[in-house]
Design a protein around this motif. Structure first.
Motif, PDB file in Angstrom:
ATOM      1  N   VAL A  29      51.823 -75.151  13.623  1.00 16.94           N
ATOM      2  CA  VAL A  29      51.536 -73.769  13.251  1.00 16.94           C
ATOM      3  C   VAL A  29      50.702 -73.702  11.973  1.00 16.94           C
ATOM      4  N   SER A  30      51.024 -74.577  11.022  1.00 14.58           N
ATOM      5  CA  SER A  30      50.419 -74.481   9.693  1.00 14.58           C
ATOM      6  C   SER A  30      49.051 -75.142   9.571  1.00 14.58           C
ATOM      7  N   ASN A  31      48.683 -76.013  10.528  1.00 17.07           N
ATOM      8  CA  ASN A  31      47.392 -76.694  10.400  1.00 17.07           C
ATOM      9  C   ASN A  31      46.250 -75.717  10.646  1.00 17.07           C
ATOM     10  N   HIS A  32      45.064 -76.076  10.139  1.00 16.75           N
ATOM     11  CA  HIS A  32      43.908 -75.194  10.216  1.00 16.75           C
ATOM     12  C   HIS A  32      42.825 -75.739  11.154  1.00 16.75           C
ATOM     13  N   GLY A  33      43.259 -76.475  12.179  1.00 15.06           N
ATOM     14  CA  GLY A  33      42.322 -77.159  13.064  1.00 15.06           C
ATOM     15  C   GLY A  33      41.283 -76.264  13.709  1.00 15.06           C
ATOM     16  N   ASP A  50      37.650 -76.226   1.951  1.00 14.56           N
ATOM     17  CA  ASP A  50      38.945 -75.639   1.599  1.00 14.56           C
ATOM     18  C   ASP A  50      40.011 -75.983   2.635  1.00 14.56           C
ATOM     19  N   ASN A  51      39.659 -75.835   3.899  1.00 12.04           N
ATOM     20  CA  ASN A  51      40.645 -76.047   4.962  1.00 12.04           C
ATOM     21  C   ASN A  51      40.908 -77.530   5.236  1.00 12.04           C
ATOM     22  N   LEU A  52      39.879 -78.347   5.117  1.00 12.05           N
ATOM     23  CA  LEU A  52      40.097 -79.797   5.269  1.00 12.05           C
ATOM     24  C   LEU A  52      41.029 -80.318   4.179  1.00 12.05           C
TER      25      LEU A  52
END
Length: 348
Positions: free
Chosen positions: A161-165, A192-194
């Motif tokens: 849920v928390s990952n930004h893939g 930022d997301n990586l």
């Protein structure tokens, strides 16, 4: 078209005489005649009655250009926390109709996204209020905890849920399809997301590409990202060394001072973060109006530290900035700042 001509056109369309329209509005037929001949204009208080008489929205009483109508929508969202359902529906329909045009779609799509986001924020406030109340009655209620997480952007334990893939892939595609006109924007959001997902090797690759981009970008951001990549790799000494070296080069730059404050805030080094936020805000004194981001950071830290009085005092400074430097009076941003101040005073 002048509003008088518009009234005349709509009156004909509605099959009303000047006398019949005047009777509905509670004015004289002579007043209607003066409007239609541009000798005077209807009082603003009559606009709702006019729109009702003709079966149109108030906006439709004025022949505004597409650009003017879009600015009006933006302004309405700035001053109202929530749009009435009929107003939202009118704006939604207008913007969807504009998408049928072959030209100028990007600003329309952007405003349509803002319109839905405005409603989403209003709904999220309701979700938050009711979920918090329900949790107060039954703290172990998992579904309400989940709703609160979604409404307030709280952390989610589950990685899936928390990952930004998905958003990472979006920005990778935007960079890939830049058609020879690369801009820094997608790189910022991708990095930022990586970094948030600790995908540091990919972040290093894209940081090199970011550094090679032509055009203006803050000279210190490469070092700032290097430091955050080091933190994501759990190498705090290396991260600190990078920031210390950057401070020697950019220590008087307000932008760097703000980034340094954020760096220390993320490390929970709150006193140093406040010092740097204050220094960043003060360094912008000669370049008013100033953004309130640094003050918001200070207020958040004071609340985290349990000093609600200082947090509320910081919101006094935010309100002063909004009113005196930006000239805001009753816009949503002012209303939200006042609510935050009152909330903090209640906790004091």
């Amino acid at each position: 078209m002048e509003i008088g001509q518009k009234i005349k056109q709509l009156r004909y369309k509605a099959g009303l005489t000047q006398e019949q329209l005047a009777e509905r509005l509670g004015v004289s037929a002579q007043s209607v005649s003066k409007w239609e001949n541009a000798a005077s204009m209807p009082d603003i208080s009559l606009l709702p009655l006019l729109s009702e008489a003709f079966g149109v929205s108030i906006d439709e009483l004025f022949d505004l250009t597409q650009e003017q109508k879009m600015r009006r929508i933006e302004s309405r969202m700035d001053v109202e926390e929530e749009l009435a359902p009929d107003i939202f529906a009118d704006y939604e329909e207008f913007l969807r109709q504009q998408l049928l045009s072959a030209k100028g779609k990007q600003p329309v799509l952007s405003l349509l996204a803002h319109l839905y986001h405005h409603r989403m924020e209003a709904d999220a406030r309701r979700v938050s209020r009711y979920a918090r109340e329900a949790l107060g009655m039954e703290p172990g209620k998992k579904d309400c905890q989940w709703l609160l997480t979604m409404a307030e952007g709280a952390a989610a334990w589950d990685w899936n849920v928390s990952n930004h893939g998905k958003v990472i892939e979006l920005y990778k595609e935007l960079i890939k399809n830049d058609h020879g006109k690369p801009t820094p924007g997608p790189y910022y959001y991708l990095l930022d997301n990586l970094i948030a997902d600790h995908r540091t090797e990919e972040a290093k690759t894209y940081l090199k590409a970011f550094q090679a981009l032509p055009g203006r970008k803050p000279p210190f951001m490469a070092e700032v990202y290097q430091a955050h990549i080091a933190l994501a790799e759990y190498d705090e000494p290396k991260a600190d060394a990078i920031m210390e070296e950057a401070a020697r080069k950019y220590g008087t730059d307000s932008g760097f001072l703000f980034e340094a404050a954020q760096y220390h805030a993320k490390k929970c080094e709150y006193e140093e973060a406040i010092r740097l936020y204050e220094k960043s805000y003060a360094s912008e004194e000669a370049r008013k109006p100033r953004l309130i981001d640094a003050l918001e950071g200070i207020a958040i830290i004071h609340e985290i530290m349990g000093d609600y009085g200082k947090a509320a005092q910081t919101y006094d400074r935010i309100l002063e900035n909004l009113r005196q430097e930006w000239g805001f009076t009753d816009e949503v941003v002012v209303q939200e700042a006042e609510k935050e101040k009152n909330r903090l005073l209640q906790r004091k």
